[in-house]
Design a protein around this motif. Structure first.
Motif, mmCIF file in Angstrom:
data_model
loop_
_atom_site.group_PDB
_atom_site.id
_atom_site.type_symbol
_atom_site.label_atom_id
_atom_site.label_comp_id
_atom_site.label_asym_id
_atom_site.label_seq_id
_atom_site.Cartn_x
_atom_site.Cartn_y
_atom_site.Cartn_z
ATOM 1 N N ASN A 181 5.598 1.080 -8.780
ATOM 2 C CA ASN A 181 4.724 0.391 -9.655
ATOM 3 C C ASN A 181 3.369 0.448 -8.832
ATOM 4 O O ASN A 181 2.809 -0.386 -8.175
ATOM 5 C CB ASN A 181 4.915 -1.181 -10.195
ATOM 6 C CG ASN A 181 6.220 -1.328 -11.075
ATOM 7 O OD1 ASN A 181 7.475 -1.212 -10.772
ATOM 8 N ND2 ASN A 181 6.040 -1.402 -12.223
ATOM 9 N N LYS A 182 2.744 1.507 -9.204
ATOM 10 C CA LYS A 182 1.654 2.025 -8.414
ATOM 11 C C LYS A 182 0.854 2.890 -9.284
ATOM 12 O O LYS A 182 1.390 3.652 -9.638
ATOM 13 C CB LYS A 182 1.691 2.471 -6.953
ATOM 14 C CG LYS A 182 0.573 2.534 -5.911
ATOM 15 C CD LYS A 182 0.907 2.866 -4.589
ATOM 16 C CE LYS A 182 -0.253 3.057 -3.993
ATOM 17 N NZ LYS A 182 0.215 3.479 -2.565
ATOM 18 N N LEU A 186 -4.297 -0.286 -11.091
ATOM 19 C CA LEU A 186 -4.075 -1.232 -10.180
ATOM 20 C C LEU A 186 -5.190 -0.994 -8.845
ATOM 21 O O LEU A 186 -5.465 -2.178 -8.174
ATOM 22 C CB LEU A 186 -2.568 -0.952 -9.660
ATOM 23 C CG LEU A 186 -1.648 -1.995 -10.459
ATOM 24 C CD1 LEU A 186 -0.131 -1.984 -9.644
ATOM 25 C CD2 LEU A 186 -2.181 -3.158 -10.401
ATOM 26 N N LYS A 208 -7.925 -3.523 -7.201
ATOM 27 C CA LYS A 208 -8.047 -4.153 -6.054
ATOM 28 C C LYS A 208 -9.182 -4.089 -5.517
ATOM 29 O O LYS A 208 -9.525 -4.842 -4.815
ATOM 30 C CB LYS A 208 -6.972 -3.129 -5.131
ATOM 31 C CG LYS A 208 -6.723 -3.242 -3.598
ATOM 32 C CD LYS A 208 -5.963 -2.311 -3.111
ATOM 33 C CE LYS A 208 -6.215 -2.595 -1.591
ATOM 34 N NZ LYS A 208 -5.199 -1.494 -0.705
ATOM 35 N N ASP A 235 -2.298 -7.258 -18.738
ATOM 36 C CA ASP A 235 -0.898 -7.165 -18.301
ATOM 37 C C ASP A 235 -0.283 -6.032 -17.939
ATOM 38 O O ASP A 235 0.419 -5.701 -17.151
ATOM 39 C CB ASP A 235 -0.127 -8.174 -18.948
ATOM 40 C CG ASP A 235 -0.596 -9.727 -18.884
ATOM 41 O OD1 ASP A 235 -1.508 -10.018 -17.992
ATOM 42 O OD2 ASP A 235 -0.439 -10.410 -19.829
ATOM 43 N N THR A 269 -1.008 -3.075 -16.833
ATOM 44 C CA THR A 269 -1.548 -2.293 -15.678
ATOM 45 C C THR A 269 -0.397 -2.289 -14.628
ATOM 46 O O THR A 269 -0.009 -1.430 -13.968
ATOM 47 C CB THR A 269 -2.804 -2.531 -15.235
ATOM 48 O OG1 THR A 269 -3.876 -2.589 -16.061
ATOM 49 C CG2 THR A 269 -3.343 -1.523 -14.054
ATOM 50 N N ARG A 270 0.019 -3.341 -14.300
ATOM 51 C CA ARG A 270 0.875 -3.580 -13.087
ATOM 52 C C ARG A 270 2.333 -2.964 -13.596
ATOM 53 O O ARG A 270 3.138 -3.136 -12.705
ATOM 54 C CB ARG A 270 1.141 -5.099 -12.888
ATOM 55 C CG ARG A 270 1.830 -6.105 -13.989
ATOM 56 C CD ARG A 270 1.168 -7.650 -13.505
ATOM 57 N NE ARG A 270 1.526 -8.547 -14.831
ATOM 58 C CZ ARG A 270 2.949 -9.131 -14.813
ATOM 59 N NH1 ARG A 270 3.720 -8.852 -14.163
ATOM 60 N NH2 ARG A 270 3.173 -10.126 -16.052
ATOM 61 N N HIS A 271 2.536 -2.753 -14.851
ATOM 62 C CA HIS A 271 3.807 -2.094 -15.320
ATOM 63 C C HIS A 271 3.879 -0.556 -15.178
ATOM 64 O O HIS A 271 4.725 0.018 -15.400
ATOM 65 C CB HIS A 271 4.323 -2.613 -16.508
ATOM 66 C CG HIS A 271 4.423 -4.048 -16.613
ATOM 67 N ND1 HIS A 271 5.415 -4.924 -15.950
ATOM 68 C CD2 HIS A 271 3.571 -5.068 -17.336
ATOM 69 C CE1 HIS A 271 5.247 -6.120 -16.456
ATOM 70 N NE2 HIS A 271 4.211 -6.175 -17.166
#
Length: 609
Positions: free
Chosen positions: A43-44, A48, A52, A201, A203-205
């Motif tokens: 998951n990257k 993301l 950051k 939400d 994006t992290r998936h």
């Protein structure tokens, strides 16, 4: 034809360059770490990484454009507002959004919003119109089409052929504001004005193996194909190119004048910038006259290029401030050996980070050791094999296996397809399958056919030689068009040259022909001197039989020459219009105008060329 010894790589040169780069070792190690820890199922994602930087360095400038700047926080918030609107319209993971915008900050904002949802940004070539544009839009089955005000005229050429769903999906993005939003478009800025600017939400998936972009081939042969770029390959470019090779840091400013629909801009450059938290400076379009002024205006420390861009800059008149800039590295591909050192020395560039890697290729060579006249180094699994130009196929031994070439020799570059080097291919499965070889060195193996001939320079380095289909065979010998083009352009009165093979009745193979752009009127050219130049510099079989004079070459948006039409028109006077064609009619002759009478004799086989 090439000076093979000059282009071979030696271990002492590599060690010397490594010692000079000791101060940037921590950046290189960071790149190696990123390469090692990037896994397809992780998951990257690009989104993301943007979040950051927005969290850790919110006030750092991320984008510069003309006199406008965007910090990482501003870029992220604007992308979030658009992402929330897209999600409200049903755009989610795996969906395609076509981006039809010229170079401006909104292009990057749109791309970031799309990839935050796990969706795919289909980057449309801004020079396309009519049939080609319609093909590109329909090929990827876009769920939404974002059109810049500046592209409305191009879109108008296809709107009559779009289906109802595509017409309903058209979204207008203001530019100068001189052309208002058409009635059948949705005004995007109005719709996103009251949207949340918080991170979605989704994006992290997003996983690294998911596609992030569709990048279209240039369309020099037939209609363009859409190659797939994943977050995984994008991060490999970030690590291997931006960090380990270019040594990018947060203090760098990378100037981009190539179109953002091209991988050199959107993947190589953008990944290098985001990987280090640096800044990207965007030009609307490439301009020879403005290039160095822009570099100085933005305080750029790096820029990206295509080989012909460098030639255009080199052909411009010398100025006293040619070295008055902060550029330490440039990154790109296609810089030819014949102008490499002149370009490097005239503009005082410390590191030319030439690389090799097509949009669909599963690995990249990069000039990490800062050597001259090389496309660089690649630690991954590849090979260079013997290729029969006449039969248009790799040579296989009596066991049916391909044969690697030795250092100093040229062959077809192939890359192994495996878990570490997946082939993502095109959106067209049949087109993807045609690019694969099987049972190359062992039963069951699979290798990607790059379609490129390269020289094996030794120590895991290569230099580009030619494209398959461009190299041709004449008088029993293989002729590399790039070599002949370089020799022609060494002549002081020839600005550009495009070389290709043409068929002549009653002969085997293809005869050499060049379409050239002289730097002076044709009647002022010394054709005897041009003839002496090519005869002195080239073996007899490689000397072009025909020259076609053209005021300006036809190129794609990324400066690739359009050879298909030139090959079809060949030397035939009824097809070349009012452009002059010259011919060599014998071993001791000079270039002279081709007449209808001489053409008839050539076609009848009455002249021995």
């Amino acid at each position: 034809m090439a000076n093979t010894q000059e282009r071979l790589v030696s271990l002492p040169n590599i060690l010397v360059q490594l010692s000079r780069q000791a101060t940037s070792l921590h950046i290189k190690l960071k790149g190696v770490y990123e390469l090692a820890t990037s896994k397809p199922d992780k998951n990257k994602s690009i989104g993301l990484l943007l979040e950051k930087h927005a969290r850790k360095r919110p006030d750092h400038i991320a984008i510069r454009y003309e006199n406008v700047t965007y910090t990482y926080d501003q870029l992220n918030r604007k992308a979030n507002k658009l992402a929330h609107y897209l999600a409200s319209q049903g755009i989610s993971s795996g969906d395609v959004v076509a981006v039809v915008l010229e170079n401006r900050p909104e292009t990057i904002i749109a791309v970031m919003a799309i990839v935050k949802l796990g969706a795919i940004a289909s980057m449309i070539n801004t020079s396309q119109r009519g049939e080609v544009l319609l093909h590109s839009l329909t090929l990827v089955k876009a769920k939404m089409i974002i059109v810049g005000e500046e592209m409305l005229e191009n879109m108008a050429t296809v709107e009559g052929d779009l289906d109802a769903a595509s017409l309903a999906s058209l979204h207008y993005l203001r530019d100068s504001g001189t052309t208002p939003c058409p009635a059948h478009y949705t005004n995007l800025l109005d719709r996103i004005a009251d949207r949340s600017d918080q991170n979605p939400d989704s994006t992290r998936h997003v996983k690294m193996h998911q596609p992030c972009y569709y990048i279209f081939t240039s369309g020099t042969t037939g209609l363009p194909k859409a190659s797939v770029m994943s977050h995984y390959r994008w991060f490999k470019s970030l690590a291997g190119m931006g960090l380990a090779s270019m040594n990018m840091s947060k203090d760098d400013i990378l100037y981009v004048s190539l179109p953002l629909y091209h991988n050199n801009a959107l993947t190589v450059s953008m990944a290098a910038v985001l990987g280090s938290g640096a800044c990207i400076a965007i030009a609307r379009k490439f301009s020879v006259s403005r290039f160095w002024d822009d570099v100085r205006h933005y305080d750029a420390t790096a820029f990206c290029y295509i080989g012909e861009l460098c030639r255009y800059l080199l052909n411009a008149p010398q100025k006293s401030d040619d070295r008055n800039h902060k550029i330490r590295v440039c990154v790109g591909n296609g810089l030819r050996p014949d102008i490499w050192m002149e370009f490097k020395q005239r503009f005082g560039i410390e590191h030319i980070n030439e690389f090799y890697g097509a949009s669909e290729c599963n690995l990249v060579f990069t000039n990490a050791f800062n050597l001259d006249k090389t496309a660089g180094f690649c630690p991954l699994s590849y090979n260079i094999v013997e290729y029969d130009i006449e039969e248009d196929t790799p040579v296989r031994d009596n066991k049916g296996l391909m044969i690697p070439v030795k250092p100093g020799n040229t062959g077809l570059l192939i890359t192994e397809v495996n878990d570490k080097q997946p082939f993502e291919g095109y959106t067209d499965e049949d087109a993807s399958n045609k690019k694969l070889f099987h049972n190359v060195f062992t039963q069951g193996d699979c290798w990607f056919n790059t379609g490129d001939l390269v020289m094996n320079q030794g120590w895991k380095h290569v230099s580009f030689a030619d494209r398959l289909g461009d190299t041709f065979r004449w008088k029993g010998e293989n002729v590399a068009t790039t070599e002949v083009e370089s020799i022609l352009m060494e002549h002081q009165d020839i600005e550009h040259a495009v070389v290709y093979g043409v068929q002549i009745p009653h002969t085997d193979g293809r005869a050499g022909m060049a379409t050239i752009t002289p730097s002076k009127p044709a009647d002022q050219m010394d054709w005897d001197d041009v003839t002496r130049h090519v005869r002195d510099k080239l073996p007899a079989y490689a000397v072009p039989i025909f020259l076609r004079l053209r005021e300006q070459q036809e190129v794609t948006g990324t400066f690739k020459y359009r050879k298909v039409e030139l090959k079809e028109e060949a030397y035939h006077l009824d097809k070349t219009g009012d452009e002059t064609v010259l011919v060599l009619t014998g071993k001791n002759s000079s270039y002279e105008p081709l007449t209808a009478e001489t053409e008839a004799k050539i076609d009848a086989g009455e002249l021995s060329l």
